[in-house]
Design a protein around this motif. Structure first.
Motif, PDB file in Angstrom:
ATOM      1  N   TYR A  68       0.838  -1.201   0.000  1.00 17.98           N
ATOM      2  CA  TYR A  68       0.000   0.000   0.000  1.00 17.98           C
ATOM      3  C   TYR A  68       0.873   1.251   0.000  1.00 17.98           C
ATOM      4  CZ  TYR A  68      -3.600   3.359   1.278  1.00 17.98           C
ATOM      5  OH  TYR A  68      -4.444   4.440   1.279  1.00 17.98           O
ATOM      6  N   ALA A  69       1.872   1.274   0.890  1.00 14.97           N
ATOM      7  CA  ALA A  69       2.748   2.443   0.989  1.00 14.97           C
ATOM      8  C   ALA A  69       3.498   2.671  -0.322  1.00 14.97           C
ATOM      9  CB  ALA A  69       3.737   2.253   2.143  1.00 14.97           C
ATOM     10  N   GLY A  70       4.069   1.597  -0.878  1.00 20.77           N
ATOM     11  CA  GLY A  70       4.837   1.726  -2.117  1.00 20.77           C
ATOM     12  C   GLY A  70       3.984   2.091  -3.313  1.00 20.77           C
ATOM     13  N   GLU A  71       2.850   1.421  -3.458  1.00 23.32           N
ATOM     14  CA  GLU A  71       1.984   1.673  -4.616  1.00 23.32           C
ATOM     15  C   GLU A  71       1.317   3.036  -4.543  1.00 23.32           C
ATOM     16  OE1 GLU A  71       1.839   0.139  -7.369  1.00 23.32           O
ATOM     17  OE2 GLU A  71       2.890  -1.698  -6.832  1.00 23.32           O
ATOM     18  N   SER A  72       0.942   3.485  -3.336  1.00 21.42           N
ATOM     19  CA  SER A  72       0.323   4.809  -3.233  1.00 21.42           C
ATOM     20  C   SER A  72       1.346   5.900  -3.550  1.00 21.42           C
ATOM     21  CB  SER A  72      -0.309   5.015  -1.857  1.00 21.42           C
ATOM     22  OG  SER A  72       0.654   4.904  -0.840  1.00 21.42           O
ATOM     23  N   MET A  73       2.629   5.665  -3.178  1.00 23.17           N
ATOM     24  CA  MET A  73       3.682   6.630  -3.526  1.00 23.17           C
ATOM     25  C   MET A  73       3.876   6.683  -5.044  1.00 23.17           C
ATOM     26  SD  MET A  73       7.175   6.917  -4.508  1.00 23.17           S
ATOM     27  CE  MET A  73       7.858   5.323  -4.188  1.00 23.17           C
ATOM     28  N   ARG A  74       3.922   5.523  -5.685  1.00 23.16           N
ATOM     29  CA  ARG A  74       4.064   5.489  -7.152  1.00 23.16           C
ATOM     30  C   ARG A  74       2.855   6.108  -7.835  1.00 23.16           C
ATOM     31  NH1 ARG A  74       6.260  -0.633  -8.137  1.00 23.16           N
ATOM     32  NH2 ARG A  74       8.366  -0.306  -7.360  1.00 23.16           N
ATOM     33  N   LEU A  75       1.683   5.832  -7.305  1.00 18.98           N
ATOM     34  CA  LEU A  75       0.443   6.367  -7.866  1.00 18.98           C
ATOM     35  C   LEU A  75       0.467   7.894  -7.856  1.00 18.98           C
ATOM     36  CD1 LEU A  75      -2.558   6.173  -8.754  1.00 18.98           C
ATOM     37  CD2 LEU A  75      -3.138   5.812  -6.349  1.00 18.98           C
ATOM     38  N   THR A  76       0.812   8.480  -6.725  1.00 20.00           N
ATOM     39  CA  THR A  76       0.844   9.946  -6.647  1.00 20.00           C
ATOM     40  C   THR A  76       1.960  10.529  -7.506  1.00 20.00           C
ATOM     41  OG1 THR A  76       2.112   9.793  -4.583  1.00 20.00           O
ATOM     42  CG2 THR A  76      -0.253  10.088  -4.376  1.00 20.00           C
ATOM     43  N   THR A  77       3.102   9.843  -7.563  1.00 24.10           N
ATOM     44  CA  THR A  77       4.207  10.306  -8.422  1.00 24.10           C
ATOM     45  C   THR A  77       3.772  10.319  -9.880  1.00 24.10           C
ATOM     46  OG1 THR A  77       5.859   9.429  -6.899  1.00 24.10           O
ATOM     47  CG2 THR A  77       6.576   9.808  -9.159  1.00 24.10           C
ATOM     48  N   ARG A  78       3.143   9.233 -10.308  1.00 25.04           N
ATOM     49  CA  ARG A  78       2.659   9.114 -11.686  1.00 25.04           C
ATOM     50  C   ARG A  78       1.696  10.246 -12.014  1.00 25.04           C
ATOM     51  NH1 ARG A  78       0.728   4.030 -10.811  1.00 25.04           N
ATOM     52  NH2 ARG A  78       2.728   2.989 -10.794  1.00 25.04           N
ATOM     53  N   LEU A  79       0.737  10.461 -11.127  1.00 26.78           N
ATOM     54  CA  LEU A  79      -0.295  11.458 -11.396  1.00 26.78           C
ATOM     55  C   LEU A  79       0.248  12.886 -11.345  1.00 26.78           C
ATOM     56  CD1 LEU A  79      -3.374   9.911  -9.586  1.00 26.78           C
ATOM     57  CD2 LEU A  79      -2.887   9.990 -12.040  1.00 26.78           C
ATOM     58  N   MET A  80       1.207  13.148 -10.471  1.00 25.15           N
ATOM     59  CA  MET A  80       1.805  14.485 -10.429  1.00 25.15           C
ATOM     60  C   MET A  80       2.592  14.771 -11.710  1.00 25.15           C
ATOM     61  SD  MET A  80       0.687  16.049  -7.855  1.00 25.15           S
ATOM     62  CE  MET A  80      -0.834  15.134  -8.106  1.00 25.15           C
ATOM     63  N   GLN A  81       3.256  13.758 -12.242  1.00 27.35           N
ATOM     64  CA  GLN A  81       3.974  13.921 -13.506  1.00 27.35           C
ATOM     65  C   GLN A  81       2.999  14.207 -14.649  1.00 27.35           C
ATOM     66  OE1 GLN A  81       7.362  13.883 -14.387  1.00 27.35           O
ATOM     67  NE2 GLN A  81       7.489  14.258 -12.197  1.00 27.35           N
ATOM     68  N   VAL A  82       1.905  13.450 -14.683  1.00 26.27           N
ATOM     69  CA  VAL A  82       0.895  13.649 -15.727  1.00 26.27           C
ATOM     70  C   VAL A  82       0.275  15.034 -15.610  1.00 26.27           C
ATOM     71  CG1 VAL A  82      -1.416  12.913 -16.470  1.00 26.27           C
ATOM     72  CG2 VAL A  82       0.377  11.212 -16.106  1.00 26.27           C
ATOM     73  N   ALA A  83      -0.104  15.434 -14.396  1.00 24.00           N
ATOM     74  CA  ALA A  83      -0.727  16.749 -14.196  1.00 24.00           C
ATOM     75  C   ALA A  83       0.226  17.867 -14.604  1.00 24.00           C
ATOM     76  CB  ALA A  83      -1.146  16.905 -12.738  1.00 24.00           C
ATOM     77  N   SER A  84       1.494  17.730 -14.238  1.00 25.98           N
ATOM     78  CA  SER A  84       2.488  18.735 -14.607  1.00 25.98           C
ATOM     79  C   SER A  84       2.615  18.834 -16.127  1.00 25.98           C
ATOM     80  CB  SER A  84       3.832  18.368 -13.978  1.00 25.98           C
ATOM     81  OG  SER A  84       4.844  19.233 -14.427  1.00 25.98           O
TER      82      SER A  84
END
Length: 196
Positions: A68-84
């Protein structure tokens, strides 16, 4: 320039894998759909991780908790890159930034290694809603990565030392020369006498 879109959104792109300009990309409607989807997914993920996801994480066994900790970190990283990426393209379209600036390394999709890593062990024990968000973010990231590659290719100058560059230049010159010549044209609107 044609844009195709199948029911499987991983196949969204430009027909023939052609390089496109930002103007063509914006006019296609694909940007608006991707932008809307990306921003909704960011909001949905944020609301989940700050609310129901936090509650669900408390009851997970150790391996699933680490996942959960690892996947939620990757999930937010992915989405922040896309949003940027989406916000930078929007800024170019609205004249707040040049295409050259947007294509600089400063605004490139970063953390690709994090975004594309295999999933953690124990991910199958994660809440179904989180698994759904992860899958959607992976598809969206892959789509944006392809679009970024196509837009960057369209903005890149053709290298003079490419093996076919000289031949393409000759072909282009040939057509420019011959298309500028006047060819006899048929007169339209007059009916010719047809033999019986």
């Amino acid at each position: 320039m044609s844009v195709y879109e199948t029911k499987n959104d991983s196949e969204i792109g430009f027909a023939g894998g052609e390089c496109v300009t930002l103007s063509e990309f914006m006019a296609s409607g694909l940007f608006q759909r991707t932008y809307g989807e990306g921003m909704r997914l960011v909001e949905e993920t944020s609301a989940y991780l700050d609310g129901p996801g936090r509650e669900a994480a408390r009851g997970l066994p150790r391996e699933a908790s680490l996942a959960y900790a690892g996947e939620s970190m990757r999930l937010t990283t992915r989405l922040m890159q896309v949003a940027s990426w989406l916000l930078v393209r929007k800024a170019v379209h609205e004249g707040e930034m040049t295409a050259e600036e947007a294509n600089s390394e400063k605004y490139a999709l970063a953390t690709k290694q994090i975004a594309r890593q295999p999933r953690f062990d124990g991910v199958e024990a994660l809440p179904a809603q989180l698994q759904g968000l992860i899958e959607r973010s992976e598809r969206l990231y892959a789509r944006v990565e392809r679009l970024d590659s196509q837009l960057r290719s369209a903005g890149a100058p053709v290298a003079k030392n490419q093996p076919l560059a000289e031949q393409f230049a000759r072909v282009e010159d040939f057509f420019r020369e011959h298309l500028s010549m006047e060819f006899p044209r048929r007169e339209f609107g007059r009916r010719k006498n047809r033999p019986d």
